[in-house]
Design a protein around this motif. Structure first.
Motif, PDB file in Angstrom:
ATOM      1  N   PRO A 186     -12.439 -11.817   5.575  1.00 41.19           N
ATOM      2  CA  PRO A 186     -12.777 -11.267   4.265  1.00 41.19           C
ATOM      3  C   PRO A 186     -12.135  -9.921   3.972  1.00 41.19           C
ATOM      4  CG  PRO A 186     -14.593 -10.988   5.787  1.00 41.19           C
ATOM      5  CD  PRO A 186     -13.559 -11.779   6.515  1.00 41.19           C
ATOM      6  N   THR A 187     -11.868  -9.085   4.997  1.00 41.56           N
ATOM      7  CA  THR A 187     -11.273  -7.770   4.794  1.00 41.56           C
ATOM      8  C   THR A 187     -10.173  -7.539   5.803  1.00 41.56           C
ATOM      9  OG1 THR A 187     -12.879  -6.694   6.232  1.00 41.56           O
ATOM     10  CG2 THR A 187     -13.412  -6.794   3.889  1.00 41.56           C
ATOM     11  N   LEU A 188      -9.180  -6.742   5.396  1.00 39.85           N
ATOM     12  CA  LEU A 188      -8.079  -6.392   6.257  1.00 39.85           C
ATOM     13  C   LEU A 188      -7.612  -4.985   5.923  1.00 39.85           C
ATOM     14  CD1 LEU A 188      -5.928  -7.267   8.346  1.00 39.85           C
ATOM     15  CD2 LEU A 188      -4.537  -8.077   6.431  1.00 39.85           C
ATOM     16  N   SER A 189      -7.562  -4.121   6.936  1.00 35.66           N
ATOM     17  CA  SER A 189      -7.062  -2.758   6.737  1.00 35.66           C
ATOM     18  C   SER A 189      -5.781  -2.587   7.535  1.00 35.66           C
ATOM     19  CB  SER A 189      -8.107  -1.729   7.197  1.00 35.66           C
ATOM     20  OG  SER A 189      -9.259  -1.792   6.393  1.00 35.66           O
ATOM     21  N   VAL A 190      -4.737  -2.091   6.878  1.00 33.06           N
ATOM     22  CA  VAL A 190      -3.454  -1.898   7.555  1.00 33.06           C
ATOM     23  C   VAL A 190      -2.898  -0.522   7.225  1.00 33.06           C
ATOM     24  CG1 VAL A 190      -2.897  -4.345   7.597  1.00 33.06           C
ATOM     25  CG2 VAL A 190      -2.142  -2.945   5.681  1.00 33.06           C
ATOM     26  N   GLN A 191      -2.121  -0.009   8.116  1.00 32.54           N
ATOM     27  CA  GLN A 191      -1.463   1.275   7.929  1.00 32.54           C
ATOM     28  C   GLN A 191      -0.257   1.074   7.011  1.00 32.54           C
ATOM     29  OE1 GLN A 191      -3.099   3.637   9.894  1.00 32.54           O
ATOM     30  NE2 GLN A 191      -2.110   5.219   8.653  1.00 32.54           N
ATOM     31  N   GLU A 192      -0.060   2.040   6.140  1.00 28.74           N
ATOM     32  CA  GLU A 192       1.101   1.996   5.250  1.00 28.74           C
ATOM     33  C   GLU A 192       2.380   1.838   6.080  1.00 28.74           C
ATOM     34  OE1 GLU A 192       1.438   5.394   2.731  1.00 28.74           O
ATOM     35  OE2 GLU A 192       3.300   4.730   1.791  1.00 28.74           O
ATOM     36  N   GLY A 193       3.224   0.915   5.667  1.00 25.40           N
ATOM     37  CA  GLY A 193       4.474   0.683   6.385  1.00 25.40           C
ATOM     38  C   GLY A 193       4.409  -0.469   7.372  1.00 25.40           C
ATOM     39  N   ASP A 194       3.196  -0.813   7.780  1.00 29.28           N
ATOM     40  CA  ASP A 194       3.030  -1.954   8.683  1.00 29.28           C
ATOM     41  C   ASP A 194       3.121  -3.261   7.900  1.00 29.28           C
ATOM     42  OD1 ASP A 194       0.575  -0.522  11.009  1.00 29.28           O
ATOM     43  OD2 ASP A 194       2.741  -0.214  10.757  1.00 29.28           O
ATOM     44  N   ASN A 195       3.225  -4.340   8.636  1.00 31.69           N
ATOM     45  CA  ASN A 195       3.208  -5.662   8.008  1.00 31.69           C
ATOM     46  C   ASN A 195       1.779  -6.180   7.942  1.00 31.69           C
ATOM     47  OD1 ASN A 195       6.012  -5.547   7.887  1.00 31.69           O
ATOM     48  ND2 ASN A 195       6.263  -6.618   9.830  1.00 31.69           N
ATOM     49  N   SER A 196       1.491  -6.930   6.892  1.00 31.92           N
ATOM     50  CA  SER A 196       0.165  -7.525   6.713  1.00 31.92           C
ATOM     51  C   SER A 196       0.285  -9.039   6.791  1.00 31.92           C
ATOM     52  CB  SER A 196      -0.426  -7.152   5.350  1.00 31.92           C
ATOM     53  OG  SER A 196      -0.509  -5.756   5.192  1.00 31.92           O
ATOM     54  N   ILE A 197      -0.733  -9.640   7.374  1.00 35.04           N
ATOM     55  CA  ILE A 197      -0.783 -11.101   7.412  1.00 35.04           C
ATOM     56  C   ILE A 197      -2.165 -11.536   6.957  1.00 35.04           C
ATOM     57  CG2 ILE A 197      -0.624 -13.192   8.810  1.00 35.04           C
ATOM     58  CD1 ILE A 197       1.180 -11.678  10.722  1.00 35.04           C
ATOM     59  N   ILE A 198      -2.192 -12.341   5.921  1.00 30.75           N
ATOM     60  CA  ILE A 198      -3.443 -12.874   5.383  1.00 30.75           C
ATOM     61  C   ILE A 198      -3.423 -14.380   5.567  1.00 30.75           C
ATOM     62  CG2 ILE A 198      -4.898 -13.097   3.342  1.00 30.75           C
ATOM     63  CD1 ILE A 198      -3.562 -10.527   2.292  1.00 30.75           C
TER      64      ILE A 198
END
Lengths: 115, 115
Positions: free
Chosen positions: A9-21
């Motif tokens: 339901p939630t995902l926190s990532v650091q700016e510049g990193d890659n996100s995977i949903i």
């Protein structure tokens, strides 16, 4: 009934990193999938789509992967930016049998980008 | 080019009252869809118009909901009488064609609160 759902339901990532949903779907007959982005106070906005005869499709900073064997869909965002913070929905477009197409949405994943 | 517009953006009413939501699709789009998201649930399909005709209304929850699209331009969705469980965000979307891979353009939605 058949449904499309999301793992996280939630995902926190650091700016510049890659996100995977991630997203799981249950209708094996589905042949078209879409990822939508919804920012606060706005409606869902089309990001990228993929047909079932493909397993990967790339856009600008976004990639959608489709694994039909396990009925799994994912959205990858490269070099995540603060402007990417939003709720992301996967959706399946299926024929309703009434001469219409309906979108079946997952619950949504909230992506928060940490500056 | 103007996008899909919805009015009002917010509506707060008491149980038993009537509310009418309006949607103006993108000019020239024959296909108009209503979706809604109630608290904690997925965005769900309500119905689909092709011009002024109801193509598919299988998602309408009950007979308290009435959708119209006279003249095939804007559409209204009336809830009468409103119940507490009708609270949520009502989205309208439009598309030029009716096809499995047709992109839907969504409005910003109407936030309906029934007290």
């Amino acid at each position: 009934g058949e449904s499309v759902g999301l793992h996280l339901p939630t995902l926190s990532v650091q700016e510049g990193d890659n996100s995977i949903i991630n997203c799981a779907y249950s209708n094996s007959a589905s042949d078209y999938f879409i990822w939508y982005k919804q920012e606060s106070g706005k409606g869902p906005q089309f990001i990228i789509d993929i047909r079932s005869n493909m397993d990967k499709r790339q856009g600008q900073r976004v990639t959608v992967l489709l694994n039909k064997t396990v009925k799994h869909l994912s959205l990858q965002i490269a070099a995540t930016q603060p402007g990417d913070s939003a709720v992301y929905f996967c959706a399946e477009n299926s024929h309703s049998g009434a001469g219409s197409y309906q979108l079946t949405f997952g619950k949504g994943t909230k992506l928060s980008v940490i500056p | 080019e103007a996008g899909v517009t919805q009015f009002p953006s917010h509506s707060v009413i008491e149980k038993g009252q009537t509310v009418t939501l309006r949607c103006d699709p993108i000019s020239g789009h024959d296909n108009l869809y209503w979706y809604r998201r109630v608290m904690g649930k997925e965005i769900k399909f309500l119905l689909h118009f092709v011009k002024e005709s109801k193509q598919d209304e299988s998602g309408m929850p009950n007979n308290r909901f009435l959708a119209e699209r006279t003249g095939g331009t804007y559409s209204t969705l009336k809830v009468q009488p409103a119940e507490l469980e009708d609270s949520g965000v009502y989205f309208c979307a439009s598309s030029a064609h009716r096809a499995t891979n047709e992109k839907l353009f969504f409005g910003s939605g109407t936030q309906l609160s029934v007290l």
